[in-house]
Motif scaffolding. Sequence first.
Motif, mmCIF file in Angstrom:
data_model
loop_
_atom_site.group_PDB
_atom_site.id
_atom_site.type_symbol
_atom_site.label_atom_id
_atom_site.label_comp_id
_atom_site.label_asym_id
_atom_site.label_seq_id
_atom_site.Cartn_x
_atom_site.Cartn_y
_atom_site.Cartn_z
ATOM 1 N N THR A 170 0.859 -1.180 0.000
ATOM 2 C CA THR A 170 0.000 0.000 0.000
ATOM 3 C C THR A 170 0.895 1.229 0.000
ATOM 4 O O THR A 170 1.804 1.323 0.820
ATOM 5 C CB THR A 170 -0.897 0.022 1.256
ATOM 6 O OG1 THR A 170 -1.626 -1.195 1.326
ATOM 7 C CG2 THR A 170 -1.865 1.181 1.214
ATOM 8 N N LYS A 171 0.640 2.149 -0.933
ATOM 9 C CA LYS A 171 1.456 3.366 -1.015
ATOM 10 C C LYS A 171 0.567 4.566 -0.743
ATOM 11 O O LYS A 171 -0.547 4.653 -1.265
ATOM 12 C CB LYS A 171 2.097 3.487 -2.399
ATOM 13 C CG LYS A 171 3.056 2.353 -2.702
ATOM 14 C CD LYS A 171 3.714 2.512 -4.041
ATOM 15 C CE LYS A 171 4.636 1.320 -4.285
ATOM 16 N NZ LYS A 171 5.417 1.463 -5.490
ATOM 17 N N ASP A 172 1.073 5.483 0.099
ATOM 18 C CA ASP A 172 0.313 6.702 0.341
ATOM 19 C C ASP A 172 0.862 7.823 -0.530
ATOM 20 O O ASP A 172 1.837 7.648 -1.252
ATOM 21 C CB ASP A 172 0.303 7.070 1.830
ATOM 22 C CG ASP A 172 1.655 7.520 2.358
ATOM 23 O OD1 ASP A 172 2.587 7.732 1.557
ATOM 24 O OD2 ASP A 172 1.776 7.661 3.579
ATOM 25 N N GLY A 173 0.254 8.968 -0.458
ATOM 26 C CA GLY A 173 0.637 10.085 -1.316
ATOM 27 C C GLY A 173 1.987 10.701 -0.988
ATOM 28 O O GLY A 173 2.545 11.435 -1.798
ATOM 29 N N SER A 174 2.534 10.409 0.189
ATOM 30 C CA SER A 174 3.803 11.025 0.579
ATOM 31 C C SER A 174 5.011 10.146 0.283
ATOM 32 O O SER A 174 6.115 10.444 0.722
ATOM 33 C CB SER A 174 3.774 11.363 2.077
ATOM 34 O OG SER A 174 3.687 10.182 2.842
ATOM 35 N N GLY A 175 4.809 9.031 -0.450
ATOM 36 C CA GLY A 175 5.928 8.173 -0.826
ATOM 37 C C GLY A 175 6.245 7.064 0.159
ATOM 38 O O GLY A 175 7.246 6.379 0.010
ATOM 39 N N SER A 204 5.601 3.433 1.655
ATOM 40 C CA SER A 204 5.024 2.139 1.290
ATOM 41 C C SER A 204 4.818 1.332 2.570
ATOM 42 O O SER A 204 5.685 1.302 3.440
ATOM 43 C CB SER A 204 5.958 1.363 0.363
ATOM 44 O OG SER A 204 6.133 2.041 -0.849
#
Length: 86
Positions: A62-67, A69
């Motif tokens: 799962t990756k969020d918008g801030s880089g 993982s």
Amino acid sequence: GYSVNKTKDGWLVVLTNNEGVYKPQHGMSVTDYRATSAVAIQTALPVKSVGEWETGETVAITKDGSGISTISYTVPAGAIRILEIK
């Protein structure tokens, strides 16, 4: 517990779950298979894929918008799992 090793292609993370294994003084050990261990690994390193060596599973990332993982995995009771992070 865990252990981390850098490889030429990425990282190996060894996850150990000692929970649920009961060793009586005499006789065979007994495993309570309900004692799983949920693990979340977070990293800012670029992650392309994660595979588990023993079962051959592909592990979700799962990756969020801030880089960041996040790798989520459940280790069975009394088991060792080796995640290869590339």
